[in-house]
Each structure stands twice: as C-alpha cells, then as structure tokens.
Design a protein around this motif. Structure first.
Motif, short mmCIF file in Angstrom:
data_model
loop_
_atom_site.label_atom_id
_atom_site.label_comp_id
_atom_site.label_asym_id
_atom_site.label_seq_id
_atom_site.Cartn_x
_atom_site.Cartn_y
_atom_site.Cartn_z
N ALA A 156 4.55 -9.11 -3.68
CA ALA A 156 5.71 -8.80 -2.82
C ALA A 156 4.97 -7.54 -1.64
CB ALA A 156 6.56 -9.27 -2.47
N GLN A 157 5.20 -6.41 -3.36
CA GLN A 157 4.37 -5.18 -2.06
C GLN A 157 3.07 -5.28 -1.83
OE1 GLN A 157 4.33 -2.18 -5.59
NE2 GLN A 157 4.32 -0.46 -4.37
N ALA A 158 2.60 -5.78 -2.50
CA ALA A 158 0.80 -5.71 -1.47
C ALA A 158 1.04 -5.97 -0.57
CB ALA A 158 -0.15 -6.36 -2.54
N ARG A 159 1.41 -7.55 -0.21
CA ARG A 159 1.88 -7.94 1.24
C ARG A 159 3.01 -7.10 1.89
NH1 ARG A 159 4.16 -12.44 -1.68
NH2 ARG A 159 5.50 -13.56 0.24
N GLY A 160 3.03 -5.88 2.18
CA GLY A 160 3.89 -5.55 2.64
C GLY A 160 5.19 -5.77 3.53
N LEU A 161 5.81 -6.61 1.88
CA LEU A 161 7.27 -6.94 2.41
C LEU A 161 7.78 -5.84 2.84
CD1 LEU A 161 5.54 -9.82 2.43
CD2 LEU A 161 8.31 -10.09 0.70
N ARG A 162 9.01 -5.34 3.59
CA ARG A 162 10.35 -4.63 3.18
C ARG A 162 11.35 -4.15 2.13
NH1 ARG A 162 10.02 -2.85 8.64
NH2 ARG A 162 9.95 -4.48 10.23
N SER A 163 11.28 -2.94 1.58
CA SER A 163 11.61 -3.18 0.10
C SER A 163 12.65 -4.05 0.42
CB SER A 163 11.48 -1.15 0.18
OG SER A 163 12.51 -1.00 -0.99
N ARG A 164 13.54 -3.13 1.40
CA ARG A 164 14.92 -4.16 0.98
C ARG A 164 14.79 -5.84 0.69
NH1 ARG A 164 19.05 -2.09 4.94
NH2 ARG A 164 18.69 -0.22 3.86
N LEU B 278 1.85 3.26 5.41
CA LEU B 278 0.40 2.22 4.18
C LEU B 278 1.86 0.65 4.43
CD1 LEU B 278 -0.66 1.87 2.10
CD2 LEU B 278 0.83 2.42 0.29
N ARG B 279 2.73 0.35 4.77
CA ARG B 279 3.41 -1.04 4.72
C ARG B 279 2.61 -1.64 5.89
NH1 ARG B 279 6.55 -4.18 6.48
NH2 ARG B 279 7.18 -3.11 8.02
N GLU B 280 2.90 -1.02 6.79
CA GLU B 280 2.31 -1.97 8.21
C GLU B 280 0.67 -2.12 7.85
OE1 GLU B 280 3.57 0.44 11.12
OE2 GLU B 280 5.83 0.15 11.19
N LEU B 281 -0.29 -1.75 7.56
CA LEU B 281 -1.44 -1.58 6.85
C LEU B 281 -1.98 -2.99 5.87
CD1 LEU B 281 -3.65 1.91 5.87
CD2 LEU B 281 -2.62 0.38 8.45
N ARG B 282 -0.89 -2.76 5.43
CA ARG B 282 -1.20 -3.86 4.25
C ARG B 282 -1.28 -5.17 4.58
NH1 ARG B 282 2.18 -0.84 -0.28
NH2 ARG B 282 0.21 -0.55 -1.52
N TRP B 283 -1.78 -6.29 4.13
CA TRP B 283 -2.12 -7.32 4.67
C TRP B 283 -2.72 -7.94 5.75
CZ3 TRP B 283 -2.24 -9.09 -0.26
CH2 TRP B 283 -1.95 -10.44 -0.52
N ARG B 284 -2.51 -6.92 6.85
CA ARG B 284 -3.03 -7.14 8.33
C ARG B 284 -4.12 -6.00 8.34
NH1 ARG B 284 -1.11 -8.82 12.50
NH2 ARG B 284 0.98 -8.09 12.73
N GLN B 285 -4.46 -5.16 7.56
CA GLN B 285 -5.58 -4.78 7.39
C GLN B 285 -6.39 -5.20 5.64
OE1 GLN B 285 -7.54 -3.02 9.50
NE2 GLN B 285 -4.95 -2.66 11.31
#
Ligand SMILES: Nc1ncnc2c1ncn2[C@@H]1O[C@H](COP(=O)(O)OP(=O)(O)OP(=O)(O)O)[C@@H](O)[C@H]1O
Ligand SMILES: [Mg+2]
Lengths: 330, 311, 279
Positions: free
Chosen positions: A233-241, B94-101
């Motif tokens: 889930a973290q790898a997919r860039g989901l928000r921490s909340r 970092l979160r914004e780069l994830r999956w999209r990039q």
C-alpha cells in the motif's frame, strides 16, 4: 453464514444459559437448609435483621416448592425462568425480582456500553499510534502510562477517583446517576446532569481498560506493520492516513474484536463493583442491596442476568465477525 | 552502445544506483545485505538481476523504493530517478512519484493485497491516492482494461484476494502496476510462487504489458532460463554485491565470473536449484569481493575473483 | 549470529520482583511482629488518625489498622496462592491430558472450557458465597479455583498440542514410552516458563476475585483480609468521613501487588516466547 453454523452457535448460546442456570439451581439447593433460611441466617449472624423474616420464610417454602422432590423443583425453576419469572423480591415485596432488575437495567447498559466503546476505541487507537512511524513519541509514553492502570482493579481505582474528584475537589458528584429531586426530561440540562454523574464511573472503567487494549493493539500493530499488504500500500503511494485506517487498523482490529467477546465477562463483573462504589442505580447496586437484605431471588436474578448478558454479547460478536473478515465463511 | 557519447547516454538513464549499501543492524549482528552496488537502467530497458536466495536482491529493490523496514537501513550510496535524488526526497514528494513514476511488483504477491478489501476498492485506492478523479464508470473501464491486459476477467473486481488463485493474484499485481502507466517497474520475483508452466506464462504477460506502456523494468529472479527470455541486460548478485553485469546474450555466451557460470549452468529444475543454493549459502564468500568491477568488454563488467578471464 | 538466550533478570522482571518484594516481605513477616492485642475492640481511640501509638491510625471500633493489615495480608496472599495454585494445577492436569490424549477426552474438556469461559466467574461465586458460608481463606481460595481453572486449561492444552507434534515427542512415542511418562517427564520441563506465567496470572485473578466477593460483603469476616478491610471501610463511610488512613493503605498495597504481578507475568511471557521481545 450457513444455517448449520447459525444453529450450532445458537445451540451453544442456549447450552451456556442452561448450564449456568442449572449451576445456579444446584448451588442454592446444595445447602443443608433451604436457601432462603440459609441466607437469612447468615445475614442475621452478621448483625443484620430482615423484617418479617418468618413470614417470608413460610411464603417462600411454598413458592419454591421446597417440599417437592428435587426433579420437580428443578422443572418448576426452569419453567419459571423460561417465562421470565424470577420470583418476588423479598425486600420490595410484592414487586417481582425481574421488575427490580429491569428498572436498573438501562443504567447498567448505558454505563457499560459507553465505557466499553470509549475504552475500546481510545485504547486501540493509542496502541496503534504508539508503533506507527513518525507519530510523536508522546503516544508511546501514553501507552506506558496506561499500563499500571490496567494492572489495578477498577473498583479500587474508582475509590481513588471518588476521593480525589468528588470529595477533595468537588468536581464531580459523589455518586448516584442524577441529582436527586431534579426534574428529568428530554433536555440539555438533564443530559448534562446525567453526563456529570456518569463521568467518574465511566472514567474508572475506561482508565483501567484502555491500557489492556492499548497493550495488545501495540503488539498486533507491530506485526501488521511488517505485513506485505502494508508495504504494498505504501509502495502504491497511498496516503498515510488511508493506510492507517483501511489497511493497518482494519486488519489489526480483527483479533481485538475476538478479544472483546472474551473479555466481556470481566467487564461486566467490574462494572457491578464500580456501581457499588458510586451508588450508581444499576444492576450492580441492586445486587449489593439485595445481598445486604438477603433478597434471594434478586441475587439469583442478577447473577443470571450477568450470564445472559455475556452470552448474548458473545453471540452477537460471533455473528457479526464474518461480516468483518471476509475470509471467515461458516 | 560503446559508441554512444556520454551526453546522449546520460539523457536516457531512468534509474541510477551508485554505491548503494544497505545493512540490517540487529543487536546480535549486522547483515550487510547490499554492499556498494552500482548500476544504471536506461529508458525502455529490461535489466535482470539474478542471484541465489539471500544475496540481497529484495533488499536492493526495497532500498531503491524507500520501502525498507527496520532494522534495514541505507548506510551509503545514492539512488537517482531521472534527475531526482530519491533518497533525499521528502515523504510527500516521494508519495506523489510513487506508482505514477515507478511501480513495484512485490515478491510476496500472494499476501500483498489487503485481505479484507475487495479488489476494486484496492484499485480505486491506488487511483484516488494520485488525485485521479473520474466517474465510477470510467474508473471501472480503466480497471477492466488493465485486468484484460494481463488476461484476467473483469468479474474478479468485486472479489476478495483469498478468492483468487496464486497465479491470479500475481497477475492482479501486474495489472495494478500498469494502472498509472509508470516509467519504471521494479518486479521482485513476480512469478516465484507459481509452477514452472505458469511462471513462463505470467512472465510473458508481464513482459508484454511492460512493452505496451514503454516502461523500463528491473526484473529480479533466480531462474536464469526465464530471465534470459525477457531481459536486455543481466546483473549477477552474490553476497550483496554485483559480481558481473552485461548484455544478456553476452553473459550467456561469455560469462567470466565462476559464480555467474554456475548460475547459468544450473538447470531450471526446482530440485537442482535448491541444491545449488544450499551449497553456495553454507559457506563464507568463496570469492574475494573487494576489488572494483572491471570492464572486460564494452558494457561487460566483472569483479576480479583471482582467476583468469578465459572463456 | 549466535542466538542468545533471554536473560531471566530483565529490567521488567526486576521491577516486578522488586514491587512484589515490597508487598511480600512485610506481608509474610509482619504477622510475627504484630501484637494481636492491638486488633481488639477499642485498642485505641475511635477513628484516630495515624500517630505515634497507631502508625496507620484506627477505625470506627478503635482497632489498630496497621495490625489489621499485617494480620490480613497473609490471608489475602494465601487466598491468591491457593486459588491460583489450584486453578493452575487443575488446568495443567486437564490441559495436558486433553492435549496429549486427544479424542473424546479432549472434546469434552474443550467444550466444557469453551462454555465455562463465557460464564462470568463472579456470577457463580456470588451464588456460592450467598448459599454457603466461606469461613477460611483456604476455602475461599478453593472456591475461586473452581471458577477459574478454564483459562489455564486452555493455555496449557494449546501448548501441549503444539509440543506434541515436535520431533522429540514423536520419537519418544515411536520408541514406546508411556503417555504419562511423556506428558509429565518430557513435556513438563518445556512448559515450565508457561506454567510460571499462567500461575502468576492465576494468582492475580484469584486475589481479584476475592476482593470482588469481599467488597460485596461475601467474604469470611472471621478472618482479617485486605478485601474485608475495604468492605468495612465502605460500610463505615470511611471515604465520606475523610478517614483516608482506613481505606487508602489497602488500596495502595493492592496497586503495588498487582503491578508487581503484572510485570513479572509480562517478563515471564517474553521468556516463554522470545519472539514477543521485539516491538
Ligand atoms: N528484516 C530483516 N532483518 C534482518 N535481516 C534481513 C531482513 N531481511 C533480509 N535480511 C537478510 O538480508 C539478506 C538479503 O536478503 P534478501 O531478502 O534481500 O535476499 P533475496 O536475494 O531477495 O533472497 P530471495 O531470493 O530468497 O528472495 C539475507 O541474508 C537476509 O537474511
Ligand atoms: Mg527476495
């Protein structure tokens, strides 16, 4: 859920009640004398007299059918229970024991459900946040702080709370569920009064139980944190909340719900004692007075109520559990 | 390749890893799982990474993706994604780069999906996390699209992960990786849990899906025969280090390092591979690992091990 | 990468043992220095605050409270030891037999435990105490054990179930060792840390149950215990009269005792499964 599982689960429920009520019957009939005389005698030996003891005795030998053979007595007892007839209250004759208990029931249920939900929610959140990355260290300390409380019996905590907040600082009332003589209606003032009175009783339960939930949640969450679906889930860039609520908590709560069902008996026992400390007019308070007045049928009724409440709560939790965990199919 | 000018080559590097070292620091011991690894991954290229179990492949992938869990920690090195220094990036960027990039196909595909959430919800979470707002129908169409791309049926969407077979779950993870059309895919043994036949099919699916979106891919595996099919270049890892790296064809024809040779010689048979691994793992490193990699031919690097470079 | 055995005296264990010692030493030795005369009616003034003659003051009948506590603590501890000990003993025997023998016996034990665990012990204890007179701490302990053996049984049973499939047990079975020998001579040593943790928890449970009964007025009033002391303090309105020296000391002792038991059991738990240690 298959009908078979439902049937099995309901059967267990009925069996539990049956076993407990039979135990109840057996214990009271194993005494050398009849149960009421025994109880009256013991109360008298502690320097308490019960008014019209002799009359009551005579009435109840008949009511209990103590002269019938035991199997007959048992059938009568079970039959009465099935009809919801718990017998007369000796102290409030001719009011029935079930009426005395029913009158107290809303207070107990109200207090217990608020306290349990509050402790369960706050405790689990606290425990989860204590190991969640990048959460202020304060949460970790809150968990450690809550630990000693969870080791201490509620009612002892309750005494200290009464002393500090009611007697010493007069922030909260000494006891009772509402201000005596106040007019009660569906308005804010009444609600405020009720909350004011309920705060300390609820707090003593909550303080004691929060630590229990926080500690076990901390352990569960520590494991969940390393679980593959969390990293993914973290790898997919989901928000921490979002990860916290729908991925981590959602999964970590499952064992806690099971634990809630197991712990319910302890909760209700503690609640009975807390009510006594706070003169809170619930079932515990009824029990306390019944014990002092040798009110046999009320005592018996309250113990049966405790068994019933726990069995029912466990049943409900068991039945909703498959809704929480799709992997469980019965 | 060797004729390409430095400038032109620089412009197409998608991922550049330099001197990356990752340690697991525990009370009893420190495991140097990744030890000074360098490599570059170019646009539209598939780089394979092979090595026995425990050689640090997953650790390397997680380190690049900044997904390491304690006690794992990057102790040295840099990871650049295009012009961005990934290791220095703050959490939200970092979160914004994830999956999209850059997307990730985890080694534990079997347990990567949230067990209490329907697949569609997990797909939807991935979209909404990146601000994709669209009507439900359009969203659904997108999910169906990626699922069909990996040969799965749309009626899986309302199901829970445990209702899928292992192969289906691995395909779902591949579909998930395609959802936002990333520039880079890091796939960590995406077929490890499957039988030999399904492995091949799923890997071909992955290769085709990647090609469709023109992404670069770092593909981790230890089955050389499978890797040979879909990679352009191959790196061989041993005890946390790269011991050899070169074009896949070159490596298969002309592997120099004895470890690479054994890996290549190992048959893609489950039993034989096990034996090979346990033999290699039991012992201390058999070859010196401290000398720098040497370029023995254009684009072909080998770590000197004390023997001759004969072929 | 050597696996170190967890030390016995971890900080948590030390803290727990220290807290327990704080209660146990005076609790066990104090009775010998206490003067029984001081517990008599009107041994001092009524409701006297702590002072030179009465370090913890007196209650509404003029009895010396320090003496009462010193005489009462051994009884409270005895209830805990007898209650917890018998519950664990019963649970160990049943759990081991059920887990090891399996079959019908296991089915009966498992179902009884499952049903028993949903019946709140206090409900049964109240009925027992209201119908019979419980006159000694020993009886109180035994009665409590009757309602609290289910949990130890369940814990031990599941431990035995997992041990049973281990190689060394399988080997023993193949070599024809008798089940009783295997259960009590071979499995037992492996269960010691578990039994210890279960025992500590059971002692806490038993003391907790006894306080519950005593606060309800169902204790044995012939014997001094800390729970009875609290009951009398509530009955005597000690709280509202501001007689803190009457109700507070037993509560403080209980808090120290329960925290000590809690820490020791936590430490024993980590000893029993080292995996809990991290996190
Ligand atoms: N969480 C961890 N804590 C401690 N050591 C770890 C951890 N994860 C991995 N390691 C160690 O790091 C080294 C590399 O592990 P890694 O998982 O990266 O290997 P791998 O090449 O992916 O193996 P496989 O082919 O089995 O997936 C191993 O020695 C392993 O024991
Ligand atoms: Mg791996």
């Amino acid at each position: 859920m298959t009908p078979r599982y439902l049937g099995m689960r309901l059967a267990t429920f009925v069996l539990t009640i049956l076993v407990a009520s039979t135990l109840n019957f057996a214990i009271s009939r194993l005494t050398p004398q009849d149960p009421i005389a025994a109880l009256l005698g013991r109360m008298a030996s502690r320097g308490r007299t019960v008014e019209n003891g002799a009359e009551i005795l005579a009435l109840y030998r008949e009511r209990l059918g103590l002269d019938d053979p035991l199997p007959q007595q048992y059938l009568n007892y079970m039959g009465n229970l099935l009809r919801g007839d718990l017998g007369y209250s000796l102290a409030f004759f001719p009011i029935k024991a079930e009426a005395v208990i029913l009158r107290a029931l809303p207070w107990t249920i109200g207090l217990l459900s608020v306290a349990t939900l509050l402790a369960f929610t706050v405790g689990n959140l606290l425990g989860a946040l204590a190991v969640w990355p990048r959460v202020p260290a304060g949460f970790r300390w809150l968990v450690y702080l809550s630990m000693p409380f969870s080791a201490v019996p509620y009612y002892l905590l309750a005494l200290i709370l009464v002393y500090l907040f009611a007697l010493n600082w007069s922030v909260f009332p000494l006891g009772g569920a509402f201000t005596p003589g106040s007019v009660r209606g569906f308005d804010l003032a009444t609600l405020g009064d009720l909350l004011h009175h309920a705060t300390l009783p609820v707090l003593s339960v909550v303080l004691a139980v929060i630590g229990f939930w926080a500690l076990s949640m901390r352990g569960i969450m520590a494991t969940v944190l390393g679980d593959d679906y969390l990293i993914y889930a973290q790898a997919r860039g989901l928000r921490s909340r979002r990860i916290f609520s729908h991925y981590a908590m959602r999964n970590a709560m499952l064992p806690q719900v099971t634990a809630l069902a197991i712990d319910f008996g302890r909760l209700i026992s503690g609640q009975v004692l807390v009510e006594i400390i706070f003169n809170y007019p619930g079932v515990g308070w009824v029990l306390y007075n019944a014990l002092r007045a040798a009110d046999f049928f009320v005592i018996q009724g309250v113990t049966l109520f405790m068994v019933f409440a726990v069995a029912l709560a466990t049943l409900i939790l068991d039945l909703i559990y498959p809704l929480l965990d799709p992997r469980i199919r019965y | 390749m060797a004729t390409m000018s430095g400038q032109a080559r620089e412009s197409v590097v998608v991922l550049a890893v330099e001197g990356l070292s990752i340690h697991y620091e525990m009370r009893a011991a420190t495991v140097r799982a990744v030890d000074g690894v360098d490599f570059e991954l170019r646009d539209n290229e598939v780089l394979g990474l092979a090595g026995e179990s425990g050689s640090g492949k997953s650790t390397l992938a997680l380190g690049i993706l900044r997904l390491l869990r304690a006690p794992g920690r990057v102790v040295a090195g840099s990871v650049r994604f295009g012009a961005t220094d990934l290791l220095a990036l703050d959490e939200s960027a970092l979160r914004e780069l994830r999956w999209r990039q850059f997307a990730y196909i985890p080694q534990g595909s079997m347990s990567a999906l949230n067990p209490v959430m329907r697949l569609q919800a997990q797909f939807r979470d991935t979209l909404t996390a990146h601000g994709e707002r669209m009507p439900r129908a359009a969203m659904h169409a997108r999910f169906v699209d990626v699922l069909q791309g990996v040969g799965l049926d749309a009626d899986l969407l309302p199901r829970y992960p445990h209702e899928l077979s292992g192969g289906m779950r691995q395909r779902v993870c591949i579909a998930m990786a395609m959802l936002l059309g990333p520039r880079l895919i890091i796939a960590d043994e995406p077929t490890s849990a499957l039988d030999v036949i399904s492995q091949r099919v799923v890997l071909e699916t992955l290769a085709a899906a990647r090609k469709a979106i023109d992404a670069s891919m770092l593909l981790i595996g230890h089955d050389m025969a499978l890797l040979a099919q879909v990679t352009d270049r191959l790196g061989i890892m041993y005890a946390g280090r790269l011991v050899e790296m070169g074009e896949t064809g070159t490596l298969f024809r002309d592997a120099r390092h004895p470890y690479s040779r054994r890996l290549i010689a190992s048959v893609p048979d489950v039993r034989a591979r096990r034996e090979f691994q346990s033999e290699a793992m039991d012992s201390e490193p058999q070859w010196p690992l401290d000398e720098p990699l040497q370029e023995v031919a254009a684009g072909h690097f080998v770590r000197p091990w004390g023997g001759g470079y004969d072929s | 990468m050597t696996r170190r055995l967890p030390r016995f005296l971890t900080p948590v264990m030390t803290l727990g043992l220290a807290l327990l010692a704080l209660v146990l030493v005076p609790g066990l030795l104090g009775q010998f220095v206490a003067d029984p005369e001081q517990m008599r009616l009107m041994a001092g003034g009524i409701n006297a605050p702590p002072g030179h003659d009465h370090p913890l003051g007196t209650q509404n009948e003029g009895r010396d409270l320090l003496t009462y506590i010193l005489k009462g603590m051994p009884n409270t501890l005895l209830i805990g030891l007898v209650g917890g000990g018998s519950a664990v003993l019963l649970g160990t025997v049943l759990g081991m037999l059920a887990g090891y023998v399996g079959g019908l016996l296991d089915g009966v034990v498992r179902n009884t435990v499952d049903i028993g665990l949903t019946i709140p012990p206090l409900a049964i204890l109240i009925m027992i105490a209201a119908s019979f007179s419980i006159v000694t701490p020993l009886m109180m302990g035994l009665v409590i054990a009757l309602t609290s053996w289910m949990h130890p049984t369940r814990v031990i049973r599941s431990q035995v179930l997992s041990l049973r499939e281990r190689e060394f047990v399988l080997l023993l079975r193949l070599s024809g060792a008798s089940p009783l020998h295997i259960v009590f001579r071979e499995l037992m040593p492996n269960l010691i840390p578990f039994l210890a943790a279960t025992f500590v928890n059971a002692v806490a449970t038993a003391i907790l149950a006894s306080i519950g009964l005593e606060v309800l007025g169902l204790g044995s009033f012939q014997t001094p215990t800390l729970g009875n002391l609290i009951y009398f303090a509530i009955i005597g309105n000690a709280m509202w009269l501001g007689l803190w020296w009457w109700w507070l000391p037993p509560i403080v002792i209980f808090i120290v005792l329960f925290m000590g038991l809690f820490f020791v059991s936590t430490a024993l738990d980590t000893l029993a499964n080292p995996r809990l240690e991290q996190g």
